[in-house]
Design a protein around this motif. Structure first.
Motif, PDB file in Angstrom:
ATOM      1  N   GLY A   1       0.850  -1.181   0.000  1.00 22.32           N
ATOM      2  CA  GLY A   1       0.000   0.000   0.000  1.00 22.32           C
ATOM      3  C   GLY A   1       0.881   1.223   0.000  1.00 22.32           C
ATOM      4  N   SER A   2       0.309   2.386  -0.279  1.00 22.58           N
ATOM      5  CA  SER A   2       1.087   3.619  -0.196  1.00 22.58           C
ATOM      6  C   SER A   2       1.249   3.978   1.272  1.00 22.58           C
ATOM      7  N   VAL A   3       2.165   4.884   1.538  1.00 26.44           N
ATOM      8  CA  VAL A   3       2.335   5.366   2.902  1.00 26.44           C
ATOM      9  C   VAL A   3       0.990   5.910   3.397  1.00 26.44           C
ATOM     10  N   ASP A   4       0.652   5.561   4.614  1.00 19.26           N
ATOM     11  CA  ASP A   4      -0.568   6.051   5.262  1.00 19.26           C
ATOM     12  C   ASP A   4      -1.864   5.412   4.785  1.00 19.26           C
ATOM     13  N   ASP A   5      -1.778   4.400   3.964  1.00 21.44           N
ATOM     14  CA  ASP A   5      -2.998   3.681   3.593  1.00 21.44           C
ATOM     15  C   ASP A   5      -3.497   2.812   4.743  1.00 21.44           C
ATOM     16  N   GLY A   6      -2.606   2.558   5.722  1.00 23.06           N
ATOM     17  CA  GLY A   6      -3.034   1.803   6.903  1.00 23.06           C
ATOM     18  C   GLY A   6      -2.462   0.403   6.976  1.00 23.06           C
ATOM     19  N   LYS A   7      -1.348   0.190   6.301  1.00 27.09           N
ATOM     20  CA  LYS A   7      -0.733  -1.134   6.271  1.00 27.09           C
ATOM     21  C   LYS A   7      -0.302  -1.595   7.669  1.00 27.09           C
ATOM     22  N   SER A   8       0.403  -0.717   8.362  1.00 32.33           N
ATOM     23  CA  SER A   8       0.870  -1.097   9.698  1.00 32.33           C
ATOM     24  C   SER A   8      -0.306  -1.314  10.637  1.00 32.33           C
ATOM     25  N   THR A   9      -1.313  -0.470  10.517  1.00 31.26           N
ATOM     26  CA  THR A   9      -2.491  -0.625  11.360  1.00 31.26           C
ATOM     27  C   THR A   9      -3.170  -1.962  11.068  1.00 31.26           C
ATOM     28  N   LEU A  10      -3.243  -2.314   9.800  1.00 28.14           N
ATOM     29  CA  LEU A  10      -3.886  -3.578   9.428  1.00 28.14           C
ATOM     30  C   LEU A  10      -3.129  -4.777   9.996  1.00 28.14           C
TER      31      LEU A  10
ATOM     32  N   LEU B   1      -1.654   0.710  17.009  1.00 26.91           N
ATOM     33  CA  LEU B   1      -1.374  -0.640  16.522  1.00 26.91           C
ATOM     34  C   LEU B   1      -0.226  -0.666  15.525  1.00 26.91           C
ATOM     35  N   ALA B   2      -0.068   0.441  14.803  1.00 27.41           N
ATOM     36  CA  ALA B   2       0.960   0.489  13.770  1.00 27.41           C
ATOM     37  C   ALA B   2       2.355   0.293  14.363  1.00 27.41           C
ATOM     38  N   LEU B   3       2.518   0.692  15.641  1.00 27.82           N
ATOM     39  CA  LEU B   3       3.839   0.590  16.267  1.00 27.82           C
ATOM     40  C   LEU B   3       4.290  -0.857  16.440  1.00 27.82           C
TER      41      LEU B   3
ATOM     42  N   ILE C   1     -10.072  -2.573   0.622  1.00 28.58           N
ATOM     43  CA  ILE C   1     -10.429  -1.154   0.524  1.00 28.58           C
ATOM     44  C   ILE C   1     -10.615  -0.640   1.943  1.00 28.58           C
ATOM     45  N   ASN C   2      -9.615   0.136   2.388  1.00 27.06           N
ATOM     46  CA  ASN C   2      -9.504   0.504   3.802  1.00 27.06           C
ATOM     47  C   ASN C   2     -10.086   1.889   4.073  1.00 27.06           C
ATOM     48  N   LYS C   3     -10.243   2.162   5.355  1.00 25.90           N
ATOM     49  CA  LYS C   3     -10.768   3.437   5.850  1.00 25.90           C
ATOM     50  C   LYS C   3     -12.208   3.655   5.390  1.00 25.90           C
ATOM     51  N   MET C   4     -12.949   2.571   5.328  1.00 25.01           N
ATOM     52  CA  MET C   4     -14.366   2.673   4.954  1.00 25.01           C
ATOM     53  C   MET C   4     -15.117   3.572   5.932  1.00 25.01           C
ATOM     54  N   ASP C   5     -14.622   3.642   7.185  1.00 20.92           N
ATOM     55  CA  ASP C   5     -15.272   4.503   8.180  1.00 20.92           C
ATOM     56  C   ASP C   5     -15.228   5.970   7.757  1.00 20.92           C
ATOM     57  N   LEU C   6     -14.257   6.330   6.955  1.00 18.73           N
ATOM     58  CA  LEU C   6     -14.128   7.733   6.559  1.00 18.73           C
ATOM     59  C   LEU C   6     -14.985   8.076   5.342  1.00 18.73           C
ATOM     60  N   VAL C   7     -15.613   7.068   4.751  1.00 19.22           N
ATOM     61  CA  VAL C   7     -16.530   7.346   3.630  1.00 19.22           C
ATOM     62  C   VAL C   7     -17.936   6.820   3.964  1.00 19.22           C
TER      63      VAL C   7
ATOM     64  N   ILE D   1     -12.886  -2.714   4.329  1.00 15.82           N
ATOM     65  CA  ILE D   1     -12.500  -2.847   5.739  1.00 15.82           C
ATOM     66  C   ILE D   1     -12.250  -1.488   6.399  1.00 15.82           C
ATOM     67  N   SER D   2     -12.189  -1.503   7.716  1.00 21.80           N
ATOM     68  CA  SER D   2     -11.578  -0.406   8.443  1.00 21.80           C
ATOM     69  C   SER D   2     -10.576  -1.049   9.399  1.00 21.80           C
ATOM     70  N   ALA D   3      -9.304  -0.886   9.082  1.00 25.37           N
ATOM     71  CA  ALA D   3      -8.262  -1.511   9.899  1.00 25.37           C
ATOM     72  C   ALA D   3      -8.283  -0.907  11.290  1.00 25.37           C
ATOM     73  N   LEU D   4      -8.543   0.398  11.337  1.00 22.03           N
ATOM     74  CA  LEU D   4      -8.518   1.100  12.614  1.00 22.03           C
ATOM     75  C   LEU D   4      -9.615   0.595  13.546  1.00 22.03           C
ATOM     76  N   ASN D   5     -10.814   0.447  13.035  1.00 16.37           N
ATOM     77  CA  ASN D   5     -11.933   0.026  13.878  1.00 16.37           C
ATOM     78  C   ASN D   5     -12.135  -1.478  13.912  1.00 16.37           C
TER      79      ASN D   5
HETATM   80  N1  LIG Z   1     -10.112   6.379  10.016  1.00 16.55           N
HETATM   81  C1  LIG Z   1      -9.257   5.406   9.743  1.00 16.55           C
HETATM   82  N2  LIG Z   1      -7.943   5.642   9.880  1.00 16.55           N
HETATM   83  C2  LIG Z   1      -7.076   4.646   9.593  1.00 16.55           C
HETATM   84  C3  LIG Z   1      -7.510   3.361   9.181  1.00 16.55           C
HETATM   85  N3  LIG Z   1      -6.416   2.593   8.996  1.00 16.55           N
HETATM   86  C4  LIG Z   1      -5.349   3.353   9.310  1.00 16.55           C
HETATM   87  N4  LIG Z   1      -5.754   4.594   9.665  1.00 16.55           N
HETATM   88  C5  LIG Z   1      -4.896   5.725  10.071  1.00 16.55           C
HETATM   89  O1  LIG Z   1      -4.112   6.123   8.978  1.00 16.55           O
HETATM   90  C6  LIG Z   1      -2.824   6.544   9.411  1.00 16.55           C
HETATM   91  C7  LIG Z   1      -1.746   5.740   8.703  1.00 16.55           C
HETATM   92  O2  LIG Z   1      -1.826   4.394   9.086  1.00 16.55           O
HETATM   93  P1  LIG Z   1      -0.571   3.427   9.079  1.00 16.55           P
HETATM   94  O3  LIG Z   1      -1.070   2.104   9.473  1.00 16.55           O
HETATM   95  O4  LIG Z   1       0.541   4.008   9.850  1.00 16.55           O
HETATM   96  O5  LIG Z   1      -0.224   3.462   7.521  1.00 16.55           O
HETATM   97  P2  LIG Z   1       0.966   2.814   6.696  1.00 16.55           P
HETATM   98  O6  LIG Z   1       1.860   3.942   6.358  1.00 16.55           O
HETATM   99  O7  LIG Z   1       0.294   2.250   5.504  1.00 16.55           O
HETATM  100  O8  LIG Z   1       1.602   1.756   7.530  1.00 16.55           O
HETATM  101  C8  LIG Z   1      -2.791   6.350  10.914  1.00 16.55           C
HETATM  102  O9  LIG Z   1      -3.063   7.592  11.506  1.00 16.55           O
HETATM  103  C9  LIG Z   1      -3.916   5.359  11.157  1.00 16.55           C
HETATM  104  O10 LIG Z   1      -4.474   5.497  12.437  1.00 16.55           O
HETATM  105  C10 LIG Z   1      -8.926   3.141   9.039  1.00 16.55           C
HETATM  106  O11 LIG Z   1      -9.397   2.065   8.676  1.00 16.55           O
HETATM  107  N5  LIG Z   1      -9.738   4.207   9.322  1.00 16.55           N
END
Ligand SMILES: Nc1nc2c(ncn2[C@@H]2O[C@H](COP(=O)(O)OP(=O)(O)O)[C@@H](O)[C@H]2O)c(=O)[nH]1
Lengths: 413, 302
Positions: free
Chosen positions: A10-19, A52-54, A141-147, A178-182
């Motif tokens: 995924g691109s940076v900030d797509d939520g890979k680490s969180t997932l 979780l990303a940590l 398809i992540n961050k569904m909570d934001l859409v 999905i929403s990795a965060l939630n």
């Molecule tokens: N709202 C929302 N935020 C998310 C989700 N997944 C990741 N994030 C946020 O997006 C940011 C980047 O996530 P991170 O896992 O570090 O992305 P990475 O760079 O792909 O590893 C962080 O602030 C996460 O909390 C999600 O499903 N929903």
């Protein structure tokens, strides 16, 4: 219980680490002291939540820079499967790391930020998946909570990505909102996405069939070393030890030793210290032949009715992995499984733009992370299959003889 | 499952055996670093399978801190005889004397750091070009990124930024003179995989892995056994407990787990239900800094 190896892209900030953190956390593969360390390093955060990303963050340099620069491997197990995750960075300057992580994967999870849709990185990651023939693709398809968990957003991305998949001839593509965060649709199906009829991600990963990923038709075996104990009891023992690269071998099989082109018969098979009637990929084995033949490390034993290619001039795709650019005409060592031969890059046909798959002119040096189509000539013949047909016998690396570095991934065409 | 499919333990075993054979073929003087713990015992078992009916074609090297569990030493001697391998023992004690190093002080004097010196001297003495180790990637964050073939410079140092790409199952072990490769055949195994494999293959282990009675003191929530090397302080309360060990390291810095698990099945059940990871539970010196392992690796530690 079997094993699934997958890579996340995924691109940076797509939520890979969180997932990944979410998968480890929800499948209860995070342990108390790891959690404590995590909470400690999260203390400085304003909202006090656990990041979780940590969990997936490794080396100090990376911690300081806040980015992932190498491939890290993570492990988790559910009652149904053991999983190995290759966690590789997504940026274009880390293409080599991604290729490294992808080389062993049965499956790739391509993350898409629902707000962004298909972006350049998505295309590049998909191209790598297609070049390396990763058997299964999951578009998460992540961050569904934001859409607002919108089905329209999901459908549009699905339509957009299907075009990419079609162009790249990707097979077995699945889509999961999905929403990795939630934690939506990760372990449990989410009530907030009730229009989605498929499985949650973890269940999908547990159930996807990987048994067909191993080629059991084209039998290939390469000698790693010769076992000759030369003790009194085992005076005449001479066995060829190696890994079954693909296919099945049985006692009594008519075989051909390549590149020597000598025929013989399998007189005895061993694996794990005991004699057996058959062995199959990817088992380790010791093969004994009925005839006395001069065989050494790197030679190949195949069934006589199914022969690979034997050539000393071959077409390849090269992914360049070294800071020092490739210069056409340079010599390198080529390592094809256990076979090491001298080689020379004779000609570069074209460069492949990894963002678009466009062929570009081959002018100039080939730099780090570039992919080219080339002709390689080797000092002695290679015994191989094309990568698309049989990846385990169709791949090699180039080694710079002066630095000893691994400088390229080679896919035989 | 189809007839021609390996389960996960068989797949892990296949990968490890392939790696062992690559080591034997690619290096002139490899050695297996044998610590006496379950991971290196598993390594020996895998090596045996890789080269059977031949003998293991390299020595087992034990870097002896002098703080070992007697049970582990007995087991080491028994095992090397059993598999017919050559055993090389080099003592940290001797390095300390020869090189006039400073003995670590404190209540739990760990010679872990000093092992590096002895190891590098041993590599030099025998001109080992490859050392096989039992590290797993699930043990620790820094390890998660280390290659299976990990090149070290003349000082034994690992440079995480200059790792060779490691693709498919092709291992490049070429090195310059003076350099050395650490190879980790069980990189992809987790602690539980090791235990399950030990059960499946019926691998013998030193007795301290199973519950037994011991006099211990409590130190920051961890149980430390009394021994020649660890004496109770005045305010320590010495108690007798049924304990077992999850890893076998030095008596000075390996904590015991309170347990009644006397059989392999019981131990495995406990491990499945426990929520504390292996390093955290058993290494007294590891909590010091989060980056401890990374620092040590850069320093030539295993
Ligand atoms: N709202 C929302 N935020 C998310 C989700 N997944 C990741 N994030 C946020 O997006 C940011 C980047 O996530 P991170 O896992 O570090 O992305 P990475 O760079 O792909 O590893 C962080 O602030 C996460 O909390 C999600 O499903 N929903």
């Amino acid at each position: 219980m079997d094993l699934l190896r997958f890579i996340t892209a995924g691109s940076v900030d797509d939520g890979k680490s969180t997932l990944i953190g979410r998968l480890l956390y929800d499948s209860k593969n995070i342990l108390i002291d790891q959690l404590e360390a995590l909470e400690k390093s999260t203390k400085n955060r304003t909202d006090g939540s656990v990041d979780l990303a940590l969990l997936t963050d490794g080396l100090r340099a990376e911690r300081e820079q806040g980015i992932t620069i190498d491939v890290a491997y993570r492990y988790f197990t559910t009652p149904r499967r053991k999983f190995i995750i290759a966690d590789a960075p997504g940026h274009v300057q880390y293409t080599r790391n991604m290729i490294t992580g992808a080389s062993n994967a049965n499956l790739i999870i391509i993350l898409i930020d629902a707000r962004q849709g298909v972006v350049e990185q998505t295309r590049r990651h998909s191209i790598i998946a297609s070049l390396l023939r990763i058997p299964h693709v999951v578009v998460a398809i992540n961050k569904m909570d934001l859409v607002d968990y919108s089905q329209d957003v999901y459908n549009n991305i699905l339509i957009e990505y299907s075009k990419v998949a079609k162009q790249l001839e990707l097979k077995n593509v699945s889509y999961i909102p999905i929403s990795a965060l939630n934690g939506d649709n990760i372990v449990e199906k989410s009530d907030l996405i009730d229009w989605y009829e498929g499985k949650p991600l973890l269940e999908f990963l547990e159930e996807v069939s990987v048994s067909n990923d191993v080629n059991l038709t084209d039998s290939r075996f390469q000698v790693q070393l010769i076992i000759r104990p030369q003790t009194e009891q085992l005076h005449d023992y001479r066995g060829y030890a190696g890994k079954i690269v693909s296919g099945i071998y049985r006692k009594g099989d008519k075989v051909t030793v390549l590149p020597q082109q000598i025929n013989s018969t399998i007189s005895k098979l061993e694996t794990g210290g005991s004699e057996v009637d058959e062995v199959f990929a990817p088992q380790p084995a010791i093969i004994h032949l009925a005839d006395d033949i001069d065989i050494s490390r790197g030679d190949t034993i195949v069934k006589s009715d199914n022969l690979p290619q034997v050539n000393n001039e071959l077409e390849v795709l090269l992914c360049w992995m070294d800071e020092k650019p490739l210069q056409p005409g340079n010599k390198y060592l080529l390592q094809h499984n256990s076979r090491l031969v001298k080689s020379i890059i004779k000609k570069i046909d074209y460069k492949l733009d990894v963002n678009s798959l466009q062929k570009q002119s081959a002018e100039g040096d080939v730099k780090l992370n570039e992919v080219v189509k080339a002709i390689i000539k080797t000092a002695s013949p290679l015994v191989y299959d094309s990568y698309p047909k049989l990846n385990t016998n169709g791949s090699a690396v180039l080694i710079d003889e002066t630095s000893n570095n691994t400088v390229a991934a080679v896919l035989f065409q | 499952m189809s007839l021609y499919q390996l389960n996960y333990l068989e797949q892990l075993e296949a990968e490890s055996i392939h790696i062992f054979r690559e080591v034997a073929a690619q290096f002139e003087r490899p050695a297996l670093l044998f610590s006496g713990g379950k991971d290196s015992i598993t390594l020996v078992h895998l090596a045996r399978k890789a080269f059977s009916p031949g003998a293991i074609p390299f020595p087992l090297v034990h870097i002896d801190t002098g703080h070992n569990f007697p049970e582990a030493l007995q087991f080491r001697d028994w095992l090397t005889k059993e598999v017919g391998a050559e055993l090389v023992v080099r003592k940290v004690e001797d390095t300390i004397l020869e090189r006039k190093l400073t003995e670590p002080k404190g209540k739990f004097p760990s010679r872990n750091w000093l092992q590096t010196y002895t190891l590098l001297d041993t590599i030099e003495e025998f001109k080992f070009d490859c050392c096989i180790g039992g590290a797993r990637r699930d043990e620790e964050k820094a390890r998660a990124k280390e290659r299976i073939f990990s090149v070290r410079d003349e000082f034994g140092q690992w440079d995480p930024k200059l790792q060779r790409p490691e693709l498919w199952s092709i291992y490049n072990g070429r090195i310059h003179k003076g350099e050395n490769v650490r190879v980790f055949p069980i990189s992809n195994w987790t602690e539980l995989d090791i235990w399950n494999y030990i059960r499946k293959e019926k691998i013998d282990l030193p007795s301290i892995y199973f519950a037994h009675e011991r006099e211990v003191i409590e130190h920051e929530g961890q149980l430390v056994a009394l021994s020649e090397y660890v004496q109770p302080a005045q305010d320590d309360i010495v108690i007798k407990k049924s304990v077992r060990y999850r890893t076998v390291g030095d008596m000075t810095c390996t904590a015991a787990v309170e347990s009644n698990a006397a059989t392999l099945d019981e131990v495995i059940n406990e491990i499945i239900s426990t929520r504390i990871s292996e390093r955290g539970e058993t290494r007294i010196d590891d909590k010091v800094t989060e980056a401890a392992m990374e620092d040590r690796k850069k320093n030539g530690y295993f």
